[in-house]
Structure formats: C-alpha cells, structure tokens
Design an enzyme around this catalytic site. Sequence first.
Site, PDB file in Angstrom:
ATOM      1  N   ARG A  73      40.781 -52.081 -10.674  1.00 25.31           N
ATOM      2  CA  ARG A  73      41.636 -52.160 -12.239  1.00 25.31           C
ATOM      3  C   ARG A  73      43.275 -52.125 -11.628  1.00 25.31           C
ATOM      4  NH1 ARG A  73      42.782 -47.479 -16.502  1.00 25.31           N
ATOM      5  NH2 ARG A  73      43.304 -49.019 -18.074  1.00 25.31           N
ATOM      6  N   HIS A 117      49.859 -52.030 -20.333  1.00 26.74           N
ATOM      7  CA  HIS A 117      49.624 -50.545 -19.908  1.00 26.74           C
ATOM      8  C   HIS A 117      50.989 -49.217 -20.036  1.00 26.74           C
ATOM      9  CE1 HIS A 117      47.174 -47.118 -17.501  1.00 26.74           C
ATOM     10  NE2 HIS A 117      48.395 -46.594 -17.921  1.00 26.74           N
ATOM     11  N   GLU A 162      44.553 -47.096 -23.662  1.00 22.56           N
ATOM     12  CA  GLU A 162      44.562 -45.997 -24.481  1.00 22.56           C
ATOM     13  C   GLU A 162      45.483 -45.843 -25.241  1.00 22.56           C
ATOM     14  OE1 GLU A 162      45.876 -42.597 -21.332  1.00 22.56           O
ATOM     15  OE2 GLU A 162      44.276 -42.706 -21.098  1.00 22.56           O
ATOM     16  N   ASN A 290      38.228 -43.783 -20.896  1.00 18.34           N
ATOM     17  CA  ASN A 290      39.019 -43.640 -19.423  1.00 18.34           C
ATOM     18  C   ASN A 290      38.583 -41.074 -20.237  1.00 18.34           C
ATOM     19  OD1 ASN A 290      40.545 -45.418 -18.731  1.00 18.34           O
ATOM     20  ND2 ASN A 290      42.172 -45.022 -19.764  1.00 18.34           N
ATOM     21  N   TYR A 292      39.224 -37.199 -18.805  1.00 14.67           N
ATOM     22  CA  TYR A 292      39.935 -36.056 -17.671  1.00 14.67           C
ATOM     23  C   TYR A 292      39.301 -34.933 -18.002  1.00 14.67           C
ATOM     24  CZ  TYR A 292      42.969 -40.220 -16.375  1.00 14.67           C
ATOM     25  OH  TYR A 292      43.194 -41.003 -15.349  1.00 14.67           O
ATOM     26  N   GLU A 365      39.127 -44.611 -16.443  1.00 12.81           N
ATOM     27  CA  GLU A 365      39.642 -43.313 -15.139  1.00 12.81           C
ATOM     28  C   GLU A 365      39.296 -42.410 -15.448  1.00 12.81           C
ATOM     29  OE1 GLU A 365      43.516 -43.460 -17.103  1.00 12.81           O
ATOM     30  OE2 GLU A 365      44.145 -45.793 -17.387  1.00 12.81           O
TER      31      GLU A 365
HETATM   32  C1  FCB Z   1      46.272 -41.850 -18.486  1.00 10.61           C
HETATM   33  C2  FCB Z   1      47.003 -43.375 -18.250  1.00 10.61           C
HETATM   34  C3  FCB Z   1      47.021 -43.075 -16.283  1.00 10.61           C
HETATM   35  C4  FCB Z   1      47.700 -41.971 -15.894  1.00 10.61           C
HETATM   36  C5  FCB Z   1      46.211 -40.962 -16.411  1.00 10.61           C
HETATM   37  C6  FCB Z   1      46.666 -39.345 -15.573  1.00 10.61           C
HETATM   38  O1  FCB Z   1      46.101 -41.647 -19.594  1.00 10.61           O
HETATM   39  O2  FCB Z   1      46.056 -44.111 -18.687  1.00 10.61           O
HETATM   40  O3  FCB Z   1      48.360 -44.130 -17.002  1.00 10.61           O
HETATM   41  O4  FCB Z   1      49.071 -41.431 -16.317  1.00 10.61           O
HETATM   42  O5  FCB Z   1      46.051 -40.407 -17.635  1.00 10.61           O
END
Ligand code: FCB
Length: 463
Positions: A73, A117, A162, A290, A292, A365
């Site tokens: 990607r 992006h 995002e 995405n 985290y 992500e």
């Molecule tokens: C996300 C972004 C990516 C990177 C990661 C850590 O928010 O899409 O570009 O910065 O975080």
Amino acid sequence: MFPTGFVWGAATSAYQIEGALTADGRGRSIWDTFCSQDGRIVGGDNADTAIDHFNRYRDDVKLMADLGLTAYRFSVSWPRIQPDGSGAYNAKGLDFYKRLVDELLSYGIDPWLTLYHWDLPQALEDAGGWPSRDTSKRFADFAATVHAELGDRVRHWSTVNEPWCSAFLGYASGEHAPGRREPAAALRAAHHLNLAHGLAVQAMRAQNADSQIGGCVNVYPVTPATGSEADQDAARRIDGLQNRFFLDALLKGSYPEDVLADLSHLSDMEFIQDGDLATISAPLDMLLINYYSRFTVSGAPGGAASAAAAPTDSGSPWIGSEHVGFVNGGRPVTSMGWEVDDSGLYEMLRRIADEYPRVPLYISENGAAYDDTLGEDGTVHDPERVAYIDAHLRICHAAIESGIPLQGYFAWSLMDNFEWAWGYGKRFGLVYVDYETQARTMKSSALWYADTIRHGGLLSRAQ
Ligand code: FCB
C-alpha cells in the site's frame, strides 16, 4: 493459519518516503511549506530527501519481494502528478508511479494505491484548502485522471487516508500542514474530505467496474476514565469526532446528531448540501482501517493531563470538546507514547462489522515506533515490535474466526521514514533506514514477518 488469499502487506506514503521534491516538475505541497516554517517539525527535520525512495524504488520493491509481501500500500503525490492541483497534469510524475507499479507487478506484488495521504498541492491551499468545497471537486478530477492512467494495472484503490488527521490536525490543532488553528474551518474540511472521497468514488466507478474501491479511516476505541457522567460524555464526544463522524458518513450516509449538536456553536452546517451524504455513502468494495491504540478520556473540570502529547506547539484537534483530557490507561506505551492495546482492535472490528452495512475489511495500517538501533553486528533487534504485530495479528485471526469479514493486514510501515511533525525521530519500519547512508537493514520484525507470511499464519507466540 490465516485463510488462503489473506492479504499480507506493508504500507508507506509518498511524502514520508519519496524525497525528490523538485524532480521532474513536481509542484509544491502544503507539507513542503510546513516543513520550511520554524517550530513545525521536531529538530527542524524536513522531507527533502526523506528515504530517497523516488530513486531507490527498485531496491525497495526487491526488499518487499524478499519479505514475501503479497500487497504493498503506497500513496501517490498529488503535486507530483498535478503540480497546481488543477489544470495541467505532469506526465513525468505519472510515469514514476507507472514504473513503480510495473516493478511491483513483476514480482507478483499487488499494488494498493492511496490517492491522498495528506500532501495537498500548495496552490489549492492558497485557494482555500480543504475548508473550500472546490478542493473536493479538484480531488475527484485528480482521482479520475490517476485512475484512467493506472486503472489498467492497479486493482485496489483507496481515496483519502485518515480524513480525521487531515481535517483536525491540519486545520484545528495545527500539528500538521497547513498548520491552521481554526475549528470552524476544520469542520468544513472534515466534510469536504468526506465529500472528496464520495466524488472520487463516483468518478472512478464511471470508468472501470473492475476496480476495488475503498475509503480509509483511523479508529480508536474510547473508554471513559471513570463511570462519572462527565467522563462518559467525554467518551461519547471523542468517539463521535474520531469514529462516528467518518464511519457514519461513509457507511450510513448520515452525520451523528449528537456530534452535530456538540458543534452547533461553530457552524450552521450550511456547507453540508443536499445530496452530499448520498454521494459520500455510495457503496464501497472495502473499508480500510488504520488502528494503533485506545483512548481513555476524562471530562472532569480542569481536565486530566493529556497522555497524547503533541510533538510541537499546537492546539486541540478536538473541536467543541477541547475540555476533554486524555488519561494514561496504564498500558505499556510505544515510543510515540501510544498505549498498546490489541483488544481495542477486536472491539473496533466487531463494532464495525455489527453496526454498519457489511463490507470487506482490511487493516491498512498497524504498527509501532520503538527506539531501534543498528547493532555493531549489523542487525536490528526489535522484539517489542514483533510482539506488537504478533498480538494484533492474533486479534485479526480471532476476528476472522468469529465471522468478521477481515481479509488482509498491512503493517505500518515497510521502512523507517519521515513521521510528520515528529520528523525522523520515530521509527515505525520493519526495515531500518540509516538516514545518513540510506542503507536499508531488515529488523528482526521484518524477518519474523517474512516467516509468518511464508507459513501463512503465526508459528508460535512471539517472545
Ligand atoms: C498514521 C498515518 C501514517 C503514519 C502513522 C504512524 O496516522 O496515516 O502516515 O504517520 O500514523
């Protein structure tokens, strides 16, 4: 074991890796401008060279092949392809992505193209940026051209990466380019990013029925710090701004009423025009997620100290809910200070599968920054990243077992790179990059991921 056909990927974005900001007629982006301003990026870093992927893409694709990735990607740089964001296209800019895609295909790696992006052409920001409705139309034109040029060899397309970050970090907190701190403009930007997504989907659908088209959101489960009414209200507000504002728009064709009410002091919402939400919610072939971390929030007067510290002097991205505090939830953190919580991934997948129309899901992500160092023996040992990815892949597996239509996983990131306002200090890569020499070294996480892919599943719990 994961199902046959599960997509094993890694992700990057153009601005974070390419460099070559003036090569072959590329125009300026808002990030070029932002990086040139004092105090915007930690250490005064910039992405002029980044990790020189523009010149090293063949070696980088070879690394992907060595890893055994089935998909990659990446994003295209709008100002490389259309320097001013409207008007003339730059054939040389498009050629770079054609060469990259051909290289990927020659190794059997499926290219997954993200159209936006975050690197908006500066000329469009000068004309108003995302708070201006015209930017959405410019984006749809751009999408149509890229799709017409690359649709013969790229099957998987996503629109805006995002939108939350582009809107609220770009126009409310000012942590990201263009660095504006205008809550009302940020709200317009959020809607126009959603609209840009919808118009781009329409434009691409009109060309080629075979493309797989999706949107991309970053989601966080939000937990109230206590059972108090104030904390529960804080959680509702942050969940509304972070998750529902985008998920409801894309998948249900509505904005959450409670969020609009929270924001009514900022705007009469006249910028949401008839038909917009129908455009935004046109059916998708896939949703890119995405993930985290988890947020724990407090709405107590005086606010708890923010656990989600910004790298530079910036305001709050949480328009209309600036009083909310982000509380330490007591979990281990990565070097970003982000709490590690794989259970939150399950929670969000379950919720999206249950509350929204069924659509194939991909983790586009997921990953972690740690303070990696290159050892004297030439290796990079990153057991924490292995454990992070292993834990999240186990959640993906459990999700599939429980009937959630999850079909692939992209690690963020393939290589260490320019982490926006944090500069080069935060390393997310499976592959270590020496920023002096641009040498690439597979970290132990890369070797572990390659084994996992080769096996088609997780071997034994990572240590
Ligand atoms: C996300 C972004 C990516 C990177 C990661 C850590 O928010 O899409 O570009 O910065 O975080």
